[in-house]
Each structure stands twice: as structure tokens, then as C-alpha cells.
Design a protein around this motif. Sequence first.
Motif, PDB file in Angstrom:
ATOM      1  N   GLU A  80       0.814  -1.210   0.000  1.00  0.00           N
ATOM      2  CA  GLU A  80       0.000   0.000   0.000  1.00  0.00           C
ATOM      3  C   GLU A  80       0.850   1.264   0.000  1.00  0.00           C
ATOM      4  O   GLU A  80       0.484   2.264  -0.613  1.00  0.00           O
ATOM      5  CB  GLU A  80      -0.940   0.011   1.207  1.00  0.00           C
ATOM      6  N   SER A  81       1.992   1.223   0.680  1.00  0.00           N
ATOM      7  CA  SER A  81       2.839   2.413   0.782  1.00  0.00           C
ATOM      8  C   SER A  81       3.773   2.568  -0.416  1.00  0.00           C
ATOM      9  O   SER A  81       4.318   3.639  -0.637  1.00  0.00           O
ATOM     10  CB  SER A  81       3.669   2.366   2.071  1.00  0.00           C
ATOM     11  N   GLY A  82       3.973   1.482  -1.152  1.00  0.00           N
ATOM     12  CA  GLY A  82       4.907   1.521  -2.268  1.00  0.00           C
ATOM     13  C   GLY A  82       6.361   1.493  -1.829  1.00  0.00           C
ATOM     14  O   GLY A  82       7.263   1.730  -2.618  1.00  0.00           O
ATOM     15  N   LYS A  83       6.599   1.197  -0.562  1.00  0.00           N
ATOM     16  CA  LYS A  83       7.962   1.147  -0.027  1.00  0.00           C
ATOM     17  C   LYS A  83       8.406  -0.304   0.130  1.00  0.00           C
ATOM     18  O   LYS A  83       7.607  -1.219   0.076  1.00  0.00           O
ATOM     19  CB  LYS A  83       8.038   1.884   1.305  1.00  0.00           C
ATOM     20  N   GLU A  84       9.702  -0.472   0.362  1.00  0.00           N
ATOM     21  CA  GLU A  84      10.265  -1.810   0.501  1.00  0.00           C
ATOM     22  C   GLU A  84      10.632  -2.158   1.930  1.00  0.00           C
ATOM     23  O   GLU A  84      10.966  -3.286   2.226  1.00  0.00           O
ATOM     24  CB  GLU A  84      11.508  -1.934  -0.383  1.00  0.00           C
ATOM     25  N   GLY A  85      10.607  -1.198   2.833  1.00  0.00           N
ATOM     26  CA  GLY A  85      11.024  -1.451   4.204  1.00  0.00           C
ATOM     27  C   GLY A  85      12.463  -1.037   4.356  1.00  0.00           C
ATOM     28  O   GLY A  85      12.984  -0.298   3.526  1.00  0.00           O
ATOM     29  N   PRO A  86      13.144  -1.444   5.377  1.00  0.00           N
ATOM     30  CA  PRO A  86      12.754  -2.342   6.453  1.00  0.00           C
ATOM     31  C   PRO A  86      11.914  -1.635   7.516  1.00  0.00           C
ATOM     32  O   PRO A  86      11.733  -0.422   7.469  1.00  0.00           O
ATOM     33  CB  PRO A  86      14.093  -2.771   7.047  1.00  0.00           C
ATOM     34  N   PHE A  87      11.423  -2.425   8.455  1.00  0.00           N
ATOM     35  CA  PHE A  87      10.668  -1.894   9.587  1.00  0.00           C
ATOM     36  C   PHE A  87      11.607  -1.699  10.772  1.00  0.00           C
ATOM     37  O   PHE A  87      12.445  -2.549  11.046  1.00  0.00           O
ATOM     38  CB  PHE A  87       9.544  -2.850  10.000  1.00  0.00           C
ATOM     39  N   ARG A  88      11.466  -0.576  11.445  1.00  0.00           N
ATOM     40  CA  ARG A  88      12.238  -0.329  12.669  1.00  0.00           C
ATOM     41  C   ARG A  88      11.331  -0.611  13.858  1.00  0.00           C
ATOM     42  O   ARG A  88      10.189  -0.171  13.901  1.00  0.00           O
ATOM     43  CB  ARG A  88      12.736   1.105  12.728  1.00  0.00           C
ATOM     44  N   VAL A  89      11.855  -1.370  14.822  1.00  0.00           N
ATOM     45  CA  VAL A  89      11.141  -1.670  16.061  1.00  0.00           C
ATOM     46  C   VAL A  89      11.943  -1.030  17.195  1.00  0.00           C
ATOM     47  O   VAL A  89      13.125  -1.309  17.358  1.00  0.00           O
ATOM     48  CB  VAL A  89      11.015  -3.188  16.294  1.00  0.00           C
ATOM     49  N   ILE A  90      11.280  -0.155  17.947  1.00  0.00           N
ATOM     50  CA  ILE A  90      11.949   0.581  19.020  1.00  0.00           C
ATOM     51  C   ILE A  90      11.267   0.265  20.344  1.00  0.00           C
ATOM     52  O   ILE A  90      10.042   0.242  20.420  1.00  0.00           O
ATOM     53  CB  ILE A  90      11.890   2.101  18.759  1.00  0.00           C
ATOM     54  N   ALA A  91      12.071   0.053  21.357  1.00  0.00           N
ATOM     55  CA  ALA A  91      11.568  -0.132  22.727  1.00  0.00           C
ATOM     56  C   ALA A  91      12.049   1.057  23.554  1.00  0.00           C
ATOM     57  O   ALA A  91      13.235   1.366  23.578  1.00  0.00           O
ATOM     58  CB  ALA A  91      12.093  -1.433  23.323  1.00  0.00           C
ATOM     59  N   ILE A  92      11.090   1.723  24.211  1.00  0.00           N
ATOM     60  CA  ILE A  92      11.407   2.896  25.026  1.00  0.00           C
ATOM     61  C   ILE A  92      11.015   2.596  26.468  1.00  0.00           C
ATOM     62  O   ILE A  92       9.830   2.586  26.798  1.00  0.00           O
ATOM     63  CB  ILE A  92      10.643   4.132  24.519  1.00  0.00           C
ATOM     64  N   PRO A  93      11.999   2.326  27.324  1.00  0.00           N
ATOM     65  CA  PRO A  93      11.665   2.032  28.720  1.00  0.00           C
ATOM     66  C   PRO A  93      11.223   3.301  29.450  1.00  0.00           C
ATOM     67  O   PRO A  93      11.762   4.376  29.219  1.00  0.00           O
ATOM     68  CB  PRO A  93      12.959   1.485  29.299  1.00  0.00           C
ATOM     69  N   ASP A  94      10.181   3.152  30.275  1.00  0.00           N
ATOM     70  CA  ASP A  94       9.828   4.229  31.195  1.00  0.00           C
ATOM     71  C   ASP A  94       9.765   3.621  32.593  1.00  0.00           C
ATOM     72  O   ASP A  94      10.177   2.499  32.776  1.00  0.00           O
ATOM     73  CB  ASP A  94       8.557   4.982  30.773  1.00  0.00           C
ATOM     74  N   SER A  95       9.258   4.299  33.557  1.00  0.00           N
ATOM     75  CA  SER A  95       9.409   3.926  34.965  1.00  0.00           C
ATOM     76  C   SER A  95       9.255   2.438  35.254  1.00  0.00           C
ATOM     77  O   SER A  95      10.163   1.826  35.792  1.00  0.00           O
ATOM     78  CB  SER A  95       8.472   4.746  35.839  1.00  0.00           C
ATOM     79  N   ASN A  96       8.124   1.826  34.935  1.00  0.00           N
ATOM     80  CA  ASN A  96       7.911   0.418  35.273  1.00  0.00           C
ATOM     81  C   ASN A  96       7.523  -0.438  34.081  1.00  0.00           C
ATOM     82  O   ASN A  96       7.091  -1.570  34.259  1.00  0.00           O
ATOM     83  CB  ASN A  96       6.817   0.298  36.343  1.00  0.00           C
ATOM     84  N   SER A  97       7.636   0.103  32.884  1.00  0.00           N
ATOM     85  CA  SER A  97       7.214  -0.652  31.714  1.00  0.00           C
ATOM     86  C   SER A  97       8.027  -0.205  30.501  1.00  0.00           C
ATOM     87  O   SER A  97       8.995   0.536  30.629  1.00  0.00           O
ATOM     88  CB  SER A  97       5.713  -0.434  31.475  1.00  0.00           C
ATOM     89  N   VAL A  98       7.609  -0.667  29.345  1.00  0.00           N
ATOM     90  CA  VAL A  98       8.276  -0.322  28.087  1.00  0.00           C
ATOM     91  C   VAL A  98       7.211   0.030  27.064  1.00  0.00           C
ATOM     92  O   VAL A  98       6.192  -0.650  26.956  1.00  0.00           O
ATOM     93  CB  VAL A  98       9.125  -1.511  27.571  1.00  0.00           C
TER      94      VAL A  98
END
Length: 108
Positions: free
Chosen positions: A19-37
Motif C-alpha cells: 500500500e505504501s509503495g515502499k520496501e522497508g525495512p521496519f524499525r522496532v523501538i523499545a522505550i523504557p519508562d518507569s515500570n514498563s516499556v
Amino acid sequence: MIMEVTTLAIEKFKESLQESGKEGPFRVIAIPDSNSVQYKLGLEDETQDDDTVLELDGLQFLMDSDSLPFLETATIDYVENLGGQVGFVINNPNIAPSGHGGCACGGQ
């Protein structure tokens, strides 16, 4: 164990790329905060020196060195439920959800 991606999520990622016409890749980011992510997904134009690349079924997922420890036991899924939630969800059994059960990342 590195991150897993369900079969349904892989199908939806491929649809998103078409749908986007792009090839990727996908970035997956984890952002930790006080007691979770909090997790974020997005399309990326290039890799960084500290990226770990996960290749699954023709798709690439990039994880930087800061995010990787929080993604090692995570699973990306795609949900469509009666409560109205539709989109990608990242769940990690080893980390408490950030108020809404992980990432509810919409179409990408």
C-alpha cells in the motif's frame, strides 16, 4: 531468543508495504519508562551501525542496541477484535505492559 512475528502480522506488514509503495525495512523501538516499556514501529530508510537485523519471510526488522534487550522475548502480532482495536501489537511476557498492553501501532 530474538523477537518473533506471527504469520498474520507478517501478512499485514507485507500488505502495508504494498500500500505504501515502499520496501522497508521496519524499525522496532523499545522505550523504557518507569515500570514498563513502550514500543514503536515504523518504516526506515537505512540501517544504523548498531542495528540487529531480523529477516523473516522476506521482511527485515531493525532493532538498535538500546532496544534489543527489551525485544528479545517480544512477539509482534496483528489484532482485529470486537473492542475496536485494530493494528500491530507488541507483547513481551517479561515486561509489564505500559497501560494499554504493549504497542498498538495501527497500520505501521
